[in-house]
Design an enzyme around this catalytic site. Structure first.
Site, PDB file in Angstrom:
ATOM      1  N   HIS A 155       2.137   4.420  -5.927  1.00 56.99           N
ATOM      2  CA  HIS A 155       2.305   4.615  -7.368  1.00 56.99           C
ATOM      3  C   HIS A 155       1.061   5.217  -8.019  1.00 56.99           C
ATOM      4  O   HIS A 155       0.654   4.792  -9.106  1.00 56.99           O
ATOM      5  CB  HIS A 155       2.655   3.278  -8.026  1.00 56.99           C
ATOM      6  CG  HIS A 155       3.455   3.381  -9.282  1.00 56.99           C
ATOM      7  ND1 HIS A 155       2.919   3.824 -10.469  1.00 56.99           N
ATOM      8  CD2 HIS A 155       4.756   3.099  -9.542  1.00 56.99           C
ATOM      9  CE1 HIS A 155       3.847   3.790 -11.419  1.00 56.99           C
ATOM     10  NE2 HIS A 155       4.975   3.358 -10.874  1.00 56.99           N
TER      11      HIS A 155
ATOM     12  N   HIS B  86       9.909  -2.810  -9.081  1.00 57.85           N
ATOM     13  CA  HIS B  86       8.867  -2.654  -8.044  1.00 57.85           C
ATOM     14  C   HIS B  86       8.603  -3.920  -7.239  1.00 57.85           C
ATOM     15  O   HIS B  86       7.453  -4.288  -6.993  1.00 57.85           O
ATOM     16  CB  HIS B  86       7.568  -2.165  -8.680  1.00 57.85           C
ATOM     17  CG  HIS B  86       7.643  -0.775  -9.240  1.00 57.85           C
ATOM     18  ND1 HIS B  86       8.475   0.197  -8.711  1.00 57.85           N
ATOM     19  CD2 HIS B  86       6.977  -0.180 -10.273  1.00 57.85           C
ATOM     20  CE1 HIS B  86       8.314   1.327  -9.396  1.00 57.85           C
ATOM     21  NE2 HIS B  86       7.432   1.127 -10.340  1.00 57.85           N
TER      22      HIS B  86
ATOM     23  N   GLU C 244       6.811   9.239  -7.107  1.00 61.47           N
ATOM     24  CA  GLU C 244       7.165   8.089  -6.277  1.00 61.47           C
ATOM     25  C   GLU C 244       8.277   8.493  -5.309  1.00 61.47           C
ATOM     26  O   GLU C 244       9.464   8.310  -5.578  1.00 61.47           O
ATOM     27  CB  GLU C 244       7.595   6.931  -7.167  1.00 61.47           C
ATOM     28  CG  GLU C 244       6.536   6.525  -8.187  1.00 61.47           C
ATOM     29  CD  GLU C 244       7.107   5.744  -9.354  1.00 61.47           C
ATOM     30  OE1 GLU C 244       7.762   4.697  -9.099  1.00 61.47           O
ATOM     31  OE2 GLU C 244       6.921   6.180 -10.507  1.00 61.47           O
TER      32      GLU C 244
END
Length: 344
Positions: free
Chosen positions: A174, A100, A308
Site C-alpha cells: 500500500h 484491508h 494496489e
C-alpha cells in the site's frame, strides 16, 4: 548493500541500496516501505513515497502507508463471506465492512526478515505464519514476501502463500507514490497509462455493486494516458463517491501484459509497473487528512497515488470478478515489479 537500523527500540529498518545509489527502506513492522530514493532527470536522489516523520505514527497507520496488506486487500462487504457452505464472520473495521484484513491485519504484525544478496540484486525475505481463525479467516497460512532491489532500478515484490484450508487471500503493498520527489507537488500532474477497459462500480460506501463499467469515453479510461487531475475535477457520480478522485478497481485487459506507466513531467521520473495480478486498485489519497507530519512535509489531499495490484474481494459476493480464493494445499504466487527510470 543492506544496512540495518533499530527503530524505537522495538523494530528493525532494513535499507537496500544498489550500485546506482537507489535506496529502498523497509520496516519489519508491517513490512512497511518507509522510503524509496530514486534519481530525477538531473540525477538528484529524492524520496518518491509517503511516510511518517515520526516512526511511532506507524503503530496506528490509518493510511496504511507503505504496508503489506492481508489476508485480503480491499473491502469485504458486511465483513462476512460464504465459502463451501459456511459463513465466516470478520471484524468490521470500516462501518459494517472490513478493510484491508481488519485492525489485526498483516500491516500490524512484525515479520520475520532474512536479508540476502545475489548477483546484481539485494533482497529481504519476509515471513509470517497466520494461524487458523486469525481475524475470522480459515486455515493455517504460511506467507512469504520478498522485496528485491536490482541494479536496474527495479523493485520486485514476490508474494507466496500456502494454506491447509481453502481460504480467501489477496496480498498487496500500500505504498503512496509521488514522483515529484520529496513531496514537492501533489499528483495532479502525474500522467498514468494502463491497459484496462473496465473498472468496478462502487456504491456510497465504496463497496462494489457487482457491475463492471466500460471505461471508454470516461475519465476512467487510461489506455492512452491521462493526468490524474482529470478525475479530481470530473463531476461524474463515481468520482464524487470517491471524494472527487479514484479509489476503484481496474481490471486489466487479458489480451495484453498487465502494465501501468506513471510519469511526472517536472522531475522526469517514470515508474513502470508490471504484475501477474489481474487488476489494480488505484487510490489517489482523496481522504488523506491534512496536516499530518510526514517525512518530507505535511499531508494533504492528492499527495500520493497507490497502485494496489491484487485480486478483487468483490468476487466473494459477485460473479465475474477476479477470484481471491486459494484452495487448500495449492500455492499462491504473485509478482509485481516497479521499474524506475527518467523520461525527457
Amino acid at each position: 548493500m543492506i544496512e540495518t537500523n533499530e527503530i524505537l527500540g522495538k523494530w528493525q529498518e532494513f535499507t537496500l541500496k544498489n550500485k546506482n545509489g537507489m535506496k529502498v527502506s523497509v520496516l519489519d513492522y508491517g513490512g512497511i516501505i518507509s522510503q524509496i530514493l530514486v534519481p530525477d532527470r538531473d540525477g538528484l536522489l529524492e524520496d518518491v513515497v509517503l511516510g511518517y516523520q515520526d516512526y511511532e505514527d506507524y503503530t496506528e497507520n490509518p493510511n496504511f502507508f507503505g504496508a503489506l496488506i492481508g489476508r485480503v486487500a480491499g473491502r469485504i462487504q458486511d465483513a462476512a463471506f460464504e465459502l463451501d457452505g459456511k459463513t465466516y464472520e470478520l471484524e468490521a473495521n470500516e462501518g459494517k465492512n472490513q478493510l484491508h484484513g481488519g485492525s489485526g491485519g498483516f500491516h500490524q504484525i512484525i515479520w520475520d526478515v532474512e536479508p540476502f544478496e545475489t548477483d546484481g540484486a539485494v533482497s529481504l525475505k519476509l515471513g509470517h505464519q497466520s494461524a487458523d481463525g486469525d481475524g475470522g479467516y480459515p486455515g493455517n497460512v504460511a506467507i512469504e514476501v520478498t522485496y528485491t532491489l536490482t541494479d536496474s532500478n527495479q523493485l520486485i515484490l514476490d508474494y507466496v502463500a500456502k494454506s491447509d484450508k481453502t481460504t480467501p487471500i489477496t496480498l498487496t503493498n500500500h505504498s503512496y507514490f509521488n514522483l515529484s520527489g520529496n513531496l514537492k507537488n501533489t499528483v495532479h500532474q502525474h500522467e498514468v497509462r494502463m491497459n484496462s477497459n473496465h473498472f468496478v462500480e462502487l456504491d456510497s460506501k465504496l463497496i462494489p455493486t457487482g457491475r463492471l463499467l466500460d471505461s471508454a469515453g470516461t475519465v476512467f479510461d487510461f489506455r492512452d494516458g491521462r493526468l490524474l487531475q482529470d478525475g479530481f475535477v470530473d463531476d461524474s457520480l463515481q468520482n464524487r463517491l470517491a471524494s472527487s478522485g479514484y479509489d476503484h478497481y481496474f481490471v486489466f485487459d487479458s489480451e495484453q501484459e498487465n502494465t501501468i506507466v506513471v510519469h511526472d513531467k517536472d522531475s522526469g521520473r517514470r515508474m513502470d509497473i508490471v504484475t501477474t495480478q489481474p487488476g489494480v486498485v488505484m487510490y489517489t489519497s482523496n481522504s488523506l487528512v491534512a496536516g499530518e507530519k510526514l517525512r518530507n512535509g505535511l499531508s494533504r489531499k492528492y499527495l500520493g497515488v497507490c497502485f494496489e495490484t491484487q485480486g478483487s474481494p468483490a468476487s466473494l459476493q459477485h460473479e465475474g470478478f477476479p477470484d481471491v480464493v486459494l484452495n487448500a494445499g495449492e500455492s499462491y504466487k504473485k509478482q509485481t515489479t516497479f521499474s524506475f527510470s527518467v523520461e525527457e
